[in-house]
Design an enzyme around this catalytic site. Structure first.
Site, PDB file in Angstrom:
ATOM      1  N   ARG A  13      50.066  44.837  43.334  1.00 47.00           N
ATOM      2  CA  ARG A  13      50.190  43.556  42.640  1.00 47.00           C
ATOM      3  C   ARG A  13      50.696  43.800  41.225  1.00 47.00           C
ATOM      4  O   ARG A  13      50.151  44.634  40.511  1.00 47.00           O
ATOM      5  CB  ARG A  13      48.831  42.837  42.589  1.00 47.00           C
ATOM      6  CG  ARG A  13      48.907  41.479  41.894  1.00 47.00           C
ATOM      7  CD  ARG A  13      47.576  40.738  41.993  1.00 47.00           C
ATOM      8  NE  ARG A  13      46.526  41.365  41.193  1.00 47.00           N
ATOM      9  CZ  ARG A  13      45.242  40.996  41.222  1.00 47.00           C
ATOM     10  NH1 ARG A  13      44.865  40.027  42.040  1.00 47.00           N
ATOM     11  NH2 ARG A  13      44.350  41.612  40.475  1.00 47.00           N
ATOM     12  N   ARG A  73      45.275  46.701  42.226  1.00 47.20           N
ATOM     13  CA  ARG A  73      45.262  45.967  40.955  1.00 47.20           C
ATOM     14  C   ARG A  73      45.785  46.879  39.851  1.00 47.20           C
ATOM     15  O   ARG A  73      45.153  47.884  39.534  1.00 47.20           O
ATOM     16  CB  ARG A  73      43.838  45.518  40.625  1.00 47.20           C
ATOM     17  CG  ARG A  73      43.138  44.744  41.739  1.00 47.20           C
ATOM     18  CD  ARG A  73      41.701  44.433  41.328  1.00 47.20           C
ATOM     19  NE  ARG A  73      40.955  43.764  42.366  1.00 47.20           N
ATOM     20  CZ  ARG A  73      40.193  44.385  43.274  1.00 47.20           C
ATOM     21  NH1 ARG A  73      40.095  45.711  43.257  1.00 47.20           N
ATOM     22  NH2 ARG A  73      39.532  43.704  44.186  1.00 47.20           N
ATOM     23  N   CYS A 110      43.557  39.082  50.726  1.00 44.00           N
ATOM     24  CA  CYS A 110      42.983  40.148  49.907  1.00 44.00           C
ATOM     25  C   CYS A 110      41.797  39.666  49.082  1.00 44.00           C
ATOM     26  O   CYS A 110      41.354  40.345  48.163  1.00 44.00           O
ATOM     27  CB  CYS A 110      44.042  40.767  48.998  1.00 44.00           C
ATOM     28  SG  CYS A 110      44.825  39.595  47.867  1.00 44.00           S
ATOM     29  N   GLU A 153      47.316  31.783  45.663  1.00 39.76           N
ATOM     30  CA  GLU A 153      46.029  31.563  44.995  1.00 39.76           C
ATOM     31  C   GLU A 153      46.019  30.297  44.136  1.00 39.76           C
ATOM     32  O   GLU A 153      44.995  29.965  43.536  1.00 39.76           O
ATOM     33  CB  GLU A 153      45.666  32.780  44.138  1.00 39.76           C
ATOM     34  CG  GLU A 153      46.760  33.204  43.173  1.00 39.76           C
ATOM     35  CD  GLU A 153      46.479  34.539  42.510  1.00 39.76           C
ATOM     36  OE1 GLU A 153      45.289  34.913  42.419  1.00 39.76           O
ATOM     37  OE2 GLU A 153      47.435  35.191  42.071  1.00 39.76           O
ATOM     38  N   ARG A 193      34.614  30.126  38.843  1.00 35.72           N
ATOM     39  CA  ARG A 193      33.828  31.010  39.703  1.00 35.72           C
ATOM     40  C   ARG A 193      32.876  31.894  38.919  1.00 35.72           C
ATOM     41  O   ARG A 193      32.036  32.591  39.510  1.00 35.72           O
ATOM     42  CB  ARG A 193      34.734  31.867  40.584  1.00 35.72           C
ATOM     43  CG  ARG A 193      35.719  32.773  39.860  1.00 35.72           C
ATOM     44  CD  ARG A 193      36.688  33.351  40.885  1.00 35.72           C
ATOM     45  NE  ARG A 193      37.792  34.092  40.320  1.00 35.72           N
ATOM     46  CZ  ARG A 193      37.836  35.413  40.249  1.00 35.72           C
ATOM     47  NH1 ARG A 193      36.825  36.130  40.677  1.00 35.72           N
ATOM     48  NH2 ARG A 193      38.884  36.024  39.739  1.00 35.72           N
ATOM     49  N   HIS A 224      16.743  52.000  35.635  1.00 39.04           N
ATOM     50  CA  HIS A 224      17.280  53.263  36.128  1.00 39.04           C
ATOM     51  C   HIS A 224      16.639  53.665  37.454  1.00 39.04           C
ATOM     52  O   HIS A 224      17.262  54.353  38.267  1.00 39.04           O
ATOM     53  CB  HIS A 224      17.083  54.367  35.079  1.00 39.04           C
ATOM     54  CG  HIS A 224      18.193  54.420  34.082  1.00 39.04           C
ATOM     55  ND1 HIS A 224      18.027  54.831  32.784  1.00 39.04           N
ATOM     56  CD2 HIS A 224      19.506  54.089  34.195  1.00 39.04           C
ATOM     57  CE1 HIS A 224      19.186  54.765  32.147  1.00 39.04           C
ATOM     58  NE2 HIS A 224      20.095  54.321  32.984  1.00 39.04           N
ATOM     59  N   ASN A 247      39.510  34.299  46.219  1.00 37.45           N
ATOM     60  CA  ASN A 247      38.622  34.106  45.060  1.00 37.45           C
ATOM     61  C   ASN A 247      39.174  33.035  44.120  1.00 37.45           C
ATOM     62  O   ASN A 247      38.505  32.051  43.790  1.00 37.45           O
ATOM     63  CB  ASN A 247      38.428  35.423  44.309  1.00 37.45           C
ATOM     64  CG  ASN A 247      37.804  36.498  45.171  1.00 37.45           C
ATOM     65  OD1 ASN A 247      37.302  36.215  46.249  1.00 37.45           O
ATOM     66  ND2 ASN A 247      37.833  37.729  44.708  1.00 37.45           N
ATOM     67  N   ASP A 248      40.411  33.246  43.670  1.00 37.26           N
ATOM     68  CA  ASP A 248      41.012  32.261  42.767  1.00 37.26           C
ATOM     69  C   ASP A 248      41.402  30.982  43.497  1.00 37.26           C
ATOM     70  O   ASP A 248      41.306  29.886  42.936  1.00 37.26           O
ATOM     71  CB  ASP A 248      42.239  32.851  42.064  1.00 37.26           C
ATOM     72  CG  ASP A 248      41.864  33.583  40.780  1.00 37.26           C
ATOM     73  OD1 ASP A 248      40.807  33.253  40.205  1.00 37.26           O
ATOM     74  OD2 ASP A 248      42.612  34.480  40.368  1.00 37.26           O
TER      75      ASP A 248
END
Length: 659
Positions: free
Chosen positions: A451, A415, A620, A549, A583, A308, A572-573
């Site tokens: 999307r 998303r 993106c 992708e 990933r 914390h 990413n994909d």
């Protein structure tokens, strides 16, 4: 009554979600247990619940016994299936706070000079817990240790000692409640203090102390022993976040002991402007109440990146290095401290070249931070005058303000999964239409790219039964699932058509691997239009695009470009699939590199096909915000880059430098 479910609470039942889950459980008369991997715990004890280490995507069973057992099961399972469970009441405050924190700690990542990459002579190494550089006077904060009294109580003294303990807990809770009422606390800090307050009154801690007092031990000794025992249990859990809760239990135990002794803790109110706080440990409650704007940096013997202390430091943009161990006592004697929160380095009494380098880094960061603000409202252009849209990737309406404050030129990726995942049932067409319309209005006249539902067996949602798959990343997900389930896909398409009346909505399809998937979607859109027309419901037109992708989409990009209005490259994909490397698997992390020649070639092939067809090509994925790659993407022909809001101003600056 029993019911099993998959936990969708973001990051699982850690401190704050756990305390809210317990509060909900306590609102029912029935006994409530939560069972995971054959181990059970009372759902009415935050400590026992956290020790069960319930993580996101774990399977658990809720067992209830009592008059309202049916209502209890339904409510508790509903909580566990909601990714934002327990956060609703603070969401409005938490999001701006998070945005502000990002503005402080994430907006600027100056390029490290070669000189600073060298090892600093004499530097001590700890855990890099909060980024940033600082040089300031050392402020030693070493409150005296509270030692067990080790008094043996007579039989007649036990009852009074139990009352003394109960009163002390009430004093601590009252102090924490007073802190929670302060207008100066952020939502993040308020949530942390609320979790500590609940630990102070937790049945597990109380029962342990009461049992020890009943054996004839004094309250102070009993509290120290109970806190140490429970903290040790947290330390044995195989989860870094829960390990860090051991410090919270010890901090709460200390506060109860101080109340028992009628003492107040050493105050941090006297810390000077820009000083570096040096401590063995700092209770989250104490730190949250401290004059944080005056603190230049934090160095602690205990704590890690998930403690914390680290969370508070990052939220307030305070550089911090934790986990220094016994070295902090020597650092507390220093006159001045130089702190590198990026690498976890500490230098006591820096001089000469070392001091000059730290001060240069601080000045450089401040200049860049200030300079980047000038790019908020910039409309970046390529050298030939072509506008480059720098947009935001977001997942909820709560993120709109952070994106607009950063200067987002619309949304390059909305998303829709969260809209589906945050509810116990599939969202209605009306709910979706309202959400997409609110998004469109918030960013008008800039475009917003929505999307369609991209979800599969790796992240299932209520209302959709996914088959068991050995590899859900290669399975029934994205456009594949949607086309098979028109009962889910059509309401989303209808909602998007209704929101399109605002004129700036675009729609893109995820996981496309075949031209037929685009054509099938177009046919479904036409059906939806016809239905809306018959029902006399207003709707508009939207541009349809696809995410690139999959390797298949790259290879058929010329054919896809003839069917759609735009491409958006999901790096990413795409990287994962091209490199055949999960990933999320750390053992193959080095393969998940967007700069690999194979991935960059795929991006260029896609861009070439889009440019040749005269359609927009955007990106993106996370790579879109990388200053080192932006020049190459623009060279390839990309005219839209969408990224996290924290990266927008830096990206605009980089583009401006190229024009």
């Amino acid at each position: 009554m029993e019911r099993s479910t998959i936990v969708r609470v973001h990051e699982g039942l850690h401190a704050r979600p756990a305390t809210r889950f317990v509060k909900l459980a306590k609102s029912f008369e029935s006994e409530v247990e939560i069972i995971k991997d054959g181990k059970s715990a009372s759902a009415k004890s935050a400590v026992k619940l956290m020790l069960l280490a319930v993580k996101e995507n774990d399977e658990v069973t809720i067992r209830t016994r009592g008059a309202d057992e049916i209502e209890a099961v339904e409510a508790l399972v509903g909580y566990l299936e909601n990714p934002l469970a327990g956060l609703a009441e603070e969401q409005a405050q938490a999001e701006p706070d998070a945005a502000a924190a990002a503005g402080v700690t994430l907006k600027v990542e100056p390029t490290k000079s070669a000189a600073f990459e060298e090892e600093v002579s004499g530097a001590l190494k700890g855990v890099a817990a909060s980024e940033g550089y600082a040089v300031g006077a050392a402020f030693a904060h070493f409150p005296p240790e509270i030692k067990p009294e080790r008094r043996t109580l007579s039989l007649g003294d036990i009852k009074a000692e139990l009352v003394r303990f109960t009163d002390a807990v009430e004093v601590v809770q009252a102090r924490m409640n007073a802190s929670l009422a302060s207008d100066t606390l952020s939502a993040n800090d308020r949530g942390i203090i609320a979790a500590l307050r609940d630990i102070a009154a937790d049945d597990e801690l109380r029962d342990e102390v009461v049992t020890t007092i009943n054996t004839g031990s004094d309250a102070v000794t009993s509290v120290i022993g109970a806190a140490s025992k429970i903290a040790a249990q947290f330390g044995q859990v195989d989860d870094p976040y829960l390990n860090a809760r051991a410090d919270d239990v010890q901090a709460v135990g200390r506060q109860i002991c101080l109340a028992l002794l009628g003492q107040a803790d050493v105050s941090l109110d006297d810390i000077s402007e820009g000083a570096i706080l040096i401590a063995e440990d700092i209770g989250a409650w104490d730190l949250a109440r401290a004059p944080l704007k005056r603190i230049g940096g934090i160095v602690c013997g205990h704590g890690g990146a998930t403690s914390h202390i680290a969370i508070i430091a990052r939220a307030h943009g305070i550089p911090a290095v934790l986990g220094m161990g016994a070295q902090v006592h020597e650092l507390g004697k220093a006159r001045e401290i130089a702190l590198d929160g990026h690498r976890g380095h500490i230098v006591a009494n820096p001089e000469g070249a070392v001091l000059d380098r730290f001060r240069a880094r601080i000045d450089e960061a401040a200049r860049e931070r200030e300079a980047l603000k000038a790019f908020k409202d910039t409309t970046p252009h390529r050298a030939d005058g072509t506008v480059i849209e720098v947009a935001a990737n977001i997942g909820s309406l709560e993120e709109i303000d952070a994106a607009r404050d950063a200067g987002a030129m619309g949304v390059g990726l909305f998303r829709t999964e969260l809209l589906f995942m945050r509810h116990m049932h599939l969202p209605s067409e009306d709910m979706q239409a309202e959400t997409y319309a609110a998004l469109a209005k918030a960013f008008a006249p800039y475009p917003v790219i929505v999307r369609t539902l991209d979800i599969g067996g790796d992240k299932p949602i209520s209302g959709i039964e996914f088959p068991h798959e050995e590899n859900p990343f290669l399975g029934w997900r994205g456009i594949r699932m949607c086309l098979d389930r028109p009962d889910i896909f059509k309401p989303q398409l209808r909602a998007l058509l209704r929101a399109a009346v605002h004129g700036n909505v675009k729609v893109m399809l995820p996981m496309v691997a075949d031209v037929g998937e685009v054509r099938a979607t177009r046919a479904l859109i036409e059906t939806c239009k016809a239905e809306l027309a018959v029902e006399k419901i207003a709707f508009g037109e939207f541009q349809l695009g696809v995410m690139i992708e999959t390797p298949a989409a790259v290879l058929i990009a010329p054919a896809l470009a003839r069917e759609v209005a735009f491409f958006s490259i999901g790096t990413n994909d795409l990287t994962q699939y091209i490199m055949a490397a999960d990933r999320l698997n750390p053992t193959v992390a080095k393969l998940n590199d967007v700069t690999n020649v194979a991935v960059m070639s795929a991006i260029e092939m896609t861009a070439r096909a889009g440019v040749a067809a005269g359609i927009m090509v955007g990106m993106c994925g996370e790579a879109a915000g990388r200053p080192d790659l932006i020049p190459e993407f623009l060279r390839m022909g990309l005219t839209e880059l969408s990224m996290s809001p924290a990266s927008i101003q830096r990206a605009k600056k980089r583009i401006a430098e190229l024009s």
